[in-house]
Design an enzyme around this catalytic site. Structure first.
Site, PDB file in Angstrom:
ATOM      1  N   CYS A   1      -1.925  -3.776   8.173  1.00  0.00           N
ATOM      2  CA  CYS A   1      -3.191  -3.239   7.643  1.00  0.00           C
ATOM      3  C   CYS A   1      -4.310  -3.369   8.670  1.00  0.00           C
ATOM      4  CB  CYS A   1      -3.547  -3.977   6.349  1.00  0.00           C
ATOM      5  SG  CYS A   1      -5.177  -3.538   5.746  1.00  0.00           S
TER       6      CYS A   1
ATOM      7  N   CYS B   1      -4.304   0.410   7.804  1.00  0.00           N
ATOM      8  CA  CYS B   1      -5.499   0.810   7.036  1.00  0.00           C
ATOM      9  C   CYS B   1      -6.800   0.737   7.835  1.00  0.00           C
ATOM     10  CB  CYS B   1      -5.664  -0.088   5.817  1.00  0.00           C
ATOM     11  SG  CYS B   1      -4.133  -0.639   5.077  1.00  0.00           S
TER      12      CYS B   1
ATOM     13  N   LYS C   1      -6.981   3.055  10.935  1.00  0.00           N
ATOM     14  CA  LYS C   1      -6.882   4.414  10.372  1.00  0.00           C
ATOM     15  C   LYS C   1      -8.225   4.871   9.823  1.00  0.00           C
ATOM     16  CE  LYS C   1      -6.481   4.914   6.325  1.00  0.00           C
ATOM     17  NZ  LYS C   1      -5.273   4.740   5.520  1.00  0.00           N
TER      18      LYS C   1
ATOM     19  N   TYR D   1       1.447   9.780   2.691  1.00  0.00           N
ATOM     20  CA  TYR D   1       0.122   9.253   3.039  1.00  0.00           C
ATOM     21  C   TYR D   1      -0.142   9.370   4.545  1.00  0.00           C
ATOM     22  CZ  TYR D   1      -0.490   6.272  -1.244  1.00  0.00           C
ATOM     23  OH  TYR D   1      -0.656   5.766  -2.506  1.00  0.00           O
TER      24      TYR D   1
ATOM     25  N   GLU E   1      -2.815  11.827   6.346  1.00  0.00           N
ATOM     26  CA  GLU E   1      -4.030  11.210   6.910  1.00  0.00           C
ATOM     27  C   GLU E   1      -4.147  11.488   8.405  1.00  0.00           C
ATOM     28  OE1 GLU E   1      -4.691   7.525   3.763  1.00  0.00           O
ATOM     29  OE2 GLU E   1      -3.719   7.090   5.666  1.00  0.00           O
TER      30      GLU E   1
ATOM     31  N   GLY F   1       8.153   7.539   6.104  1.00  0.00           N
ATOM     32  CA  GLY F   1       8.332   6.353   5.272  1.00  0.00           C
ATOM     33  C   GLY F   1       8.358   5.090   6.109  1.00  0.00           C
TER      34      GLY F   1
ATOM     35  N   ALA G   1      -5.889   5.612  -2.796  1.00  0.00           N
ATOM     36  CA  ALA G   1      -6.596   6.722  -2.140  1.00  0.00           C
ATOM     37  C   ALA G   1      -5.770   7.216  -0.971  1.00  0.00           C
ATOM     38  CB  ALA G   1      -7.954   6.250  -1.628  1.00  0.00           C
TER      39      ALA G   1
ATOM     40  N   HIS H   1     -27.054  11.025 -12.640  1.00  0.00           N
ATOM     41  CA  HIS H   1     -27.365  12.363 -12.156  1.00  0.00           C
ATOM     42  C   HIS H   1     -28.351  12.310 -10.985  1.00  0.00           C
ATOM     43  CE1 HIS H   1     -27.787  16.687 -12.519  1.00  0.00           C
ATOM     44  NE2 HIS H   1     -29.100  16.537 -12.433  1.00  0.00           N
TER      45      HIS H   1
ATOM     46  N   GLU I   1     -20.491  12.334 -12.107  1.00  0.00           N
ATOM     47  CA  GLU I   1     -20.938  12.552 -13.490  1.00  0.00           C
ATOM     48  C   GLU I   1     -19.992  13.501 -14.233  1.00  0.00           C
ATOM     49  OE1 GLU I   1     -24.699  14.873 -14.085  1.00  0.00           O
ATOM     50  OE2 GLU I   1     -24.699  14.953 -11.909  1.00  0.00           O
TER      51      GLU I   1
HETATM   52  P1  NDP Z   1       5.545   8.080   2.234  1.00  0.00           P
HETATM   53  O1  NDP Z   1       6.636   7.497   1.435  1.00  0.00           O
HETATM   54  O2  NDP Z   1       4.183   8.199   1.641  1.00  0.00           O
HETATM   55  O3  NDP Z   1       5.960   9.521   2.726  1.00  0.00           O
HETATM   56  C1  NDP Z   1       7.134   9.721   3.465  1.00  0.00           C
HETATM   57  C2  NDP Z   1       7.262  11.209   3.692  1.00  0.00           C
HETATM   58  O4  NDP Z   1       8.333  11.473   4.572  1.00  0.00           O
HETATM   59  C3  NDP Z   1       7.537  11.982   2.417  1.00  0.00           C
HETATM   60  O5  NDP Z   1       6.813  13.170   2.461  1.00  0.00           O
HETATM   61  C4  NDP Z   1       9.025  12.219   2.494  1.00  0.00           C
HETATM   62  O6  NDP Z   1       9.423  13.367   1.808  1.00  0.00           O
HETATM   63  C5  NDP Z   1       9.229  12.402   3.975  1.00  0.00           C
HETATM   64  N1  NDP Z   1      10.559  12.068   4.467  1.00  0.00           N
HETATM   65  C6  NDP Z   1      11.308  10.981   4.155  1.00  0.00           C
HETATM   66  N2  NDP Z   1      12.470  11.005   4.834  1.00  0.00           N
HETATM   67  C7  NDP Z   1      12.454  12.127   5.590  1.00  0.00           C
HETATM   68  C8  NDP Z   1      13.378  12.718   6.499  1.00  0.00           C
HETATM   69  N3  NDP Z   1      14.540  12.134   6.783  1.00  0.00           N
HETATM   70  N4  NDP Z   1      13.036  13.885   7.078  1.00  0.00           N
HETATM   71  C9  NDP Z   1      11.860  14.477   6.813  1.00  0.00           C
HETATM   72  N5  NDP Z   1      10.959  13.961   5.954  1.00  0.00           N
HETATM   73  C10 NDP Z   1      11.247  12.803   5.355  1.00  0.00           C
HETATM   74  O7  NDP Z   1       5.533   7.214   3.578  1.00  0.00           O
HETATM   75  P2  NDP Z   1       4.498   7.097   4.753  1.00  0.00           P
HETATM   76  O8  NDP Z   1       5.316   6.843   5.964  1.00  0.00           O
HETATM   77  O9  NDP Z   1       3.530   8.218   4.770  1.00  0.00           O
HETATM   78  O10 NDP Z   1       3.705   5.791   4.346  1.00  0.00           O
HETATM   79  C11 NDP Z   1       4.417   4.605   3.984  1.00  0.00           C
HETATM   80  C12 NDP Z   1       3.706   3.876   2.887  1.00  0.00           C
HETATM   81  O11 NDP Z   1       2.555   3.236   3.406  1.00  0.00           O
HETATM   82  C13 NDP Z   1       3.157   4.790   1.790  1.00  0.00           C
HETATM   83  O12 NDP Z   1       4.124   5.056   0.825  1.00  0.00           O
HETATM   84  C14 NDP Z   1       2.016   3.994   1.231  1.00  0.00           C
HETATM   85  O13 NDP Z   1       2.505   3.173   0.215  1.00  0.00           O
HETATM   86  C15 NDP Z   1       1.531   3.194   2.424  1.00  0.00           C
HETATM   87  N6  NDP Z   1       0.301   3.796   2.957  1.00  0.00           N
HETATM   88  C16 NDP Z   1      -0.830   3.791   2.189  1.00  0.00           C
HETATM   89  C17 NDP Z   1      -1.988   4.350   2.644  1.00  0.00           C
HETATM   90  C18 NDP Z   1      -3.186   4.340   1.773  1.00  0.00           C
HETATM   91  O14 NDP Z   1      -3.245   3.546   0.854  1.00  0.00           O
HETATM   92  N7  NDP Z   1      -4.160   5.212   2.006  1.00  0.00           N
HETATM   93  C19 NDP Z   1      -2.075   4.965   3.955  1.00  0.00           C
HETATM   94  C20 NDP Z   1      -0.842   4.946   4.686  1.00  0.00           C
HETATM   95  C21 NDP Z   1       0.295   4.377   4.191  1.00  0.00           C
HETATM   96  P3  NDP Z   1       9.621  13.421   0.211  1.00  0.00           P
HETATM   97  O15 NDP Z   1       8.242  13.476  -0.376  1.00  0.00           O
HETATM   98  O16 NDP Z   1      10.374  14.678   0.015  1.00  0.00           O
HETATM   99  O17 NDP Z   1      10.377  12.204  -0.148  1.00  0.00           O
END
Ligand code: NDP
Length: 462
Positions: free
Chosen positions: A43, A48, A51, A180, A184, A265, A344, A439, A444
């Site tokens: 983080c 976070c 970022k 996410y 982002e 992911g 968010a 307001h 609101e």
């Molecule tokens: P996410 O789980 O949010 O998203 C992963 C994305 O990768 C999905 O769109 C998924 O598709 C896709 N994906 C997975 N495997 C493959 C593959 N083999 N080929 C192509 N696409 C693939 O993970 P992130 O890496 O974005 O972030 C990890 C975690 O970190 C988040 O889940 C969140 O919990 C946390 N995070 C939170 C933030 C915040 O609070 N603002 C900011 C950044 C991260 P599909 O949707 O089809 O599964």
């Protein structure tokens, strides 16, 4: 165990680990904590915090453009990436020092070392080549970006970790993923002037969010100039003689970019830590299995945060740490509550959301009322920016309970935090209705949408 050096030894100095170590030490417990990289964890060091700083940096071009409608003439702006990176580094070093100091100030001992569990009561500190004993061991080693070894040419790709510290800002980037991080970073790079393409395998980005928000964010991002290719996956990546990358997509299209970032992911950090050796049970995805109180199958070994792959969010890891302290050291067994978590996405515009999406609510409730408002936020009237805001409440028609609140637009994250309270408290739409509006604000709308836009009865929209 009689004669242990520590009451608690924590492995991993991120948000969860540091919180547990600091609070346990402040209770007078003998606490040690080992971190192999930098205190603060994902983080603070490469998640976070940097970022959000980069999000701020990337928003300035729009602020400059919007200023004209308010009478300002802004001279031509220029951007220096190395300055941003250096200033970010200074800020995270400051935070890193605070994290470490807070543990030490509470009486805990910090170690800059990789740690392995060699026995249920013994941790080996590799950096110091010595073992320490502990009554309780807490594993809070977090996670890391999922690699993609099956992708030919994956070695040419970067992850979010590297994206923060690129030597030079690329002129074109492709980001694979629709979650996410992908969304982002696509907005960050685009805002900084990079030609940005998002490649997502599914039908619409941000699969876990309300469909209305997903669609409207997609449209708005495209309007800004971000290219989004859904139903698309990278098949191979090849380094060209000029050093750029060719990404061949399943659609047959080839994208030529300077950087290709994978954001597909994050996976738990559980390898080479001796966990199998002491018999700690893990899930198929390599996460540590825990019970409702964050205890592993070994009585005195606990795990919190991303390493358990419950909900990968910083505040969740911190909450799990506080519950762990209650359970392990205060005689007050407390299970972390993972229900109705506000979150968010720092896209541009931002998403703020809590509770059930319309699609989820319709699956669980037979009579769902949808209150929906889409409007141009006041700040975009004089600026002339063609960007709309979306607010949506999902309500159970039978109990009137507000099941979900979803916002797309400026400050949506801030609003989601506050909406987390009434939704967690189980308040009803009637409670929202009798709340006086503030307001003029965008928020609101949340208390002035008196009539449902539509209802969904037994899955049918009426
Ligand atoms: P996410 O789980 O949010 O998203 C992963 C994305 O990768 C999905 O769109 C998924 O598709 C896709 N994906 C997975 N495997 C493959 C593959 N083999 N080929 C192509 N696409 C693939 O993970 P992130 O890496 O974005 O972030 C990890 C975690 O970190 C988040 O889940 C969140 O919990 C946390 N995070 C939170 C933030 C915040 O609070 N603002 C900011 C950044 C991260 P599909 O949707 O089809 O599964």
């Amino acid at each position: 165990m009689a004669g242990s050096a520590y009451d608690l030894f924590v492995i991993g100095g991120g948000s969860g680990g540091v919180r547990a170590a600091r609070v346990a030490a402040a209770l007078g417990k003998r606490v040690g904590i080992a971190e192999e990289y930098r205190f603060g964890g994902t983080c603070v060091i490469r998640g976070c915090v940097p970022k959000k700083l980069y999000v701020y940096a990337s928003q300035f071009p729009e602020h400059f453009a919007d200023a004209a409608g308010y009478g300002w003439t802004v001279p031509e702006a220029s951007f220096d990436w190395p300055t941003l990176v250096a200033n970010k580094d200074r800020e995270i070093s400051r935070l890193e020092a605070i994290y470490k100091k807070n543990v030490e100030g509470a009486g805990g001992e910090t170690f800059h070392s990789r740690a392995m569990v060699v026995d249920p009561h013994v941790v080996h500190l590799l950096g110091e080549d010595r073992a320490v004993t502990a009554d309780q061991i807490l594993i809070a080693t977090g996670g890391r970006p999922a690699a993609h070894p099956a992708l030919p040419g994956h070695e040419h790709c970067i992850f979010s970790n590297e994206a923060f510290d690129l030597k030079a800002l690329p002129s074109a980037i492709m980001i694979e993923g629709g979650g996410y991080i992908a969304v982002e970073f696509a907005n960050i790079f685009h805002g900084l002037g990079v030609d940005t393409t998002l490649v997502y395998r599914g039908k619409e980005i941000l699969s876990r969010f309300d469909m209305d928000l997903r669609r409207m964010l997609h449209e708005t991002m495209e309007k800004k100039g971000i290219k989004i290719l859904c139903h698309s996956v990278t098949e191979s990546v090849r380094r060209r003689p000029d050093g750029r990358l060719d990404a061949l997509l399943t659609s047959g299209k080839t994208l030529t970019v300077d950087q290709l970032m994978l954001a597909i992911g994050r996976i738990p950090n559980t390898e080479n830590m001796g966990l199998e050796g002491v018999g700690i049970e893990m899930t198929a995805a390599g996460a540590i299995k825990v019970d409702g109180y964050s205890r592993t199958n070994i009585d005195n070994i606990w795990a919190i945060g991303d390493v358990t792959n419950r909900v990968q969010l910083t505040p969740v890891a911190i909450h799990e740490a506080m519950c762990f302290i209650e359970t392990a050291f205060k005689g007050n067994p407390t299970a972390p509550d993972h229900d109705t978590i506000a979150t968010a996405v720092f896209s541009q515009p931002e998403i703020g959301t809590v509770g059930l999406s319309e699609d989820e609510a319709v699956k669980r409730f037979s009579d769902v009322e949808i209150y929906r408002a889409s409007f141009r936020p006041m700040r975009h009237t004089l600026s002339g920016r063609d960007e709309k805001m979306l607010m949506k409440l999902v309500v159970d028609g039978a109990s009137r309970k507000v099941l979900g609140a979803h916002i797309l637009g400026p400050d949506a994250g801030e609003m989601a935090q506050l909406l987390g309270i009434p939704l967690k408290a189980g308040l009803t739409k009637d409670d929202f209705d009798r709340t006086m509006a503030v307001h003029p604000t965008a928020a609101e709308e949340l208390v002035t949408m008196y009539k449902p836009t539509y209802r969904v009865k037994d899955g049918q929209r009426v």
